[in-house]
Design an enzyme around this catalytic site. Structure first.
Site, mmCIF file in Angstrom:
data_model
loop_
_atom_site.group_PDB
_atom_site.id
_atom_site.type_symbol
_atom_site.label_atom_id
_atom_site.label_comp_id
_atom_site.label_asym_id
_atom_site.label_seq_id
_atom_site.Cartn_x
_atom_site.Cartn_y
_atom_site.Cartn_z
ATOM 1 N N GLY A 196 3.710 -56.671 26.091
ATOM 2 C CA GLY A 196 3.321 -55.670 25.114
ATOM 3 C C GLY A 196 3.859 -55.958 23.706
ATOM 4 O O GLY A 196 3.264 -55.580 22.708
ATOM 5 N N GLY A 198 5.016 -59.178 22.657
ATOM 6 C CA GLY A 198 5.018 -60.598 22.288
ATOM 7 C C GLY A 198 4.857 -61.496 23.498
ATOM 8 O O GLY A 198 4.670 -61.026 24.612
ATOM 9 N N ASP A 311 8.900 -49.147 37.385
ATOM 10 C CA ASP A 311 7.648 -49.835 37.045
ATOM 11 C C ASP A 311 7.211 -50.749 38.190
ATOM 12 O O ASP A 311 6.800 -51.885 37.984
ATOM 13 C CB ASP A 311 7.851 -50.659 35.766
ATOM 14 C CG ASP A 311 6.529 -50.926 35.045
ATOM 15 O OD1 ASP A 311 5.502 -50.348 35.473
ATOM 16 O OD2 ASP A 311 6.528 -51.708 34.089
#
Ligand code: ADP
Ligand code: MG
Length: 373
Positions: A196, A198, A311
């Protein structure tokens, strides 16, 4: 017409593969250039800054652990203690069918009165309990002996270690570790993935030839999306984690434009790719169970440090060259503060972890995999 994009890719890939194979001569030359700070400097300036904490130096830090072992090997009584701890850990991890045999061996070698391998530092109480002990009592007594042995190592052996040349070497590594690292320390290779904030690139330490993955977080993008705090938290959490099942952080540095996290290189792609893009959809049951077990170890380790992952999804499970997997991307992980509850909902919706790995279910629904375990 020449496809320049394709050519660029080919060149980047070749350079990356060559670096991974390593040029032995070149590496030897580079290793020679790796010089450690002098022992005098370390004794004078570094020693006072390293707290004499046994657990941290001799157990948690791999270099300290290795040097402490080397030191113990120079004194027979200390070596006995280390040998015994190794035997106990072999016994603890053994499959059921060899367990009993291993235990018998440990007991006869370490606790029989006539044996040369007896542990002279054990308390007289425990030694005499061993003489009378039978059957079921023995595993408990071995655990007590393990505790006494660890306590023994923390005392005289740890003190003597600190006066030995092995500890000087440890301090040299400490000083080396504290040298600031910049992008000049590495060669950079091709991109491995996009995040998100780089790219993630393959990089190689010039001195040692060791390969890593470098997650480059674009400072401007972080600022725009208010991601600075999250990036720092990700670094802090990665610093705390020491598990073979979670990517580890080897270095962190910044350039003018990026914050860079240098982590274990995982060459084998993510689990999502293996589930959906390799062969038929889904993994064999055995593999699904194997990966799930490794990921449970990862989550349990995080929970032991009061870290919630939040996550959990196949995309964040990366494979290495040997077919083992690690949890990656701790960008959404948080530290739980004792007494405070966490109730925001983040991460990807995910249900039926095993069914997803087996290819039976798509990712959907909501599960608190990370909270439930
Ligand atoms: P973000 O937090 O922005 O999602 P990730 O940490 O998930 O970033 O990294 C983005 C991508 O880079 C991953 O999907 C993966 O393809 C690749 N990647 C990340 N870490 C590694 C690593 N340690 N080794 C190899 N590839 C990696
Ligand atoms: Mg990610």
């Amino acid at each position: 017409m020449c496809d320049m994009g394709g050519l660029d890719n080919l060149i980047a890939n070749t350079a990356y593969l060559q670096a991974r194979e390593g040029d032995v001569k070149e590496l030897q030359k580079r290793r020679k250039s790796l010089s450690l700070p002098s022992t005098d400097f370390c004794r004078k300036d570094i020693k006072a800054t390293v707290p004499p904490d046994y657990e941290s130096i001799c157990v948690q830090q791999p270099i300290g652990q290795r040097l402490f072992r080397n030191f113990l090997a120079t004194i027979p009584e200390y070596q006995l203690a280390q040998d015994f701890l190794d035997e106990v850990s072999e016994w603890e991890l053994a499959e059921d069918y060899t367990k009993e045999q291993l235990l018998e061996k440990v007991v006869s070698r370490r606790f029989k009165e006539e044996s040369d391998g007896r542990l002279p530092f054990l308390s007289p109480e425990l030694s005499s309990r061993f003489q009378e002990a039978q059957g079921k009592e023995i595993p408990g007594l071995v655990q007590l002996a393990k505790e006494e042995t660890s306590t023994f190592l923390m005392e005289a052996p740890f003190q003597d270690f600190q006066d030995s040349s092995f500890y000087d070497r440890f301090l040299q590594w400490k000083a080396f570790e504290r040298q600031p690292v910049t992008h000049k320390y590495f060669y950079e290779f091709r991109m491995l993935g996009k995040g998100g904030f780089g790219e993630v690139c393959a990089i190689q330490v010039k001195n040692t030839g060791k390969m890593y993955a470098c997650k480059k977080l674009d400072k401007k993008r972080l600022k725009k999306k208010n991601g600075e705090k999250m990036a720092l938290l990700e670094k802090e959490i990665l610093e705390k984690v020491h598990s073979p099942f979670v990517v580890s952080l080897a270095y962190a540095y910044e350039t003018k434009s990026h914050l860079c996290l240098v982590m274990s290189l995982m060459n084998g792609g993510d689990l999502k790719f293996h589930i959906y893009n390799v062969g038929e959809r889904g993994l064999e049951t055995k593999r699904a169970i194997f990966y799930s077990a490794q990921i449970c170890c990862a989550i349990l380790h995080l929970h032991s440090l009061n870290i919630l992952y939040r996550d959990m999804k196949p995309e964040n499970v990366l494979m290495d060259d040997n077919g083992n997997c690690r949890l990656s991307d701790l960008g959404l992980a948080i530290k739980v503060i004792e007494g405070k509850t966490i109730n925001h909902r983040v991460g990807t919706r995910l249900s039926h972890w095993l069914l997803i790995l087996l290819g039976v279910e798509e990712e959907r629904g909501l599960s608190y995999f990370s909270l439930v375990l």
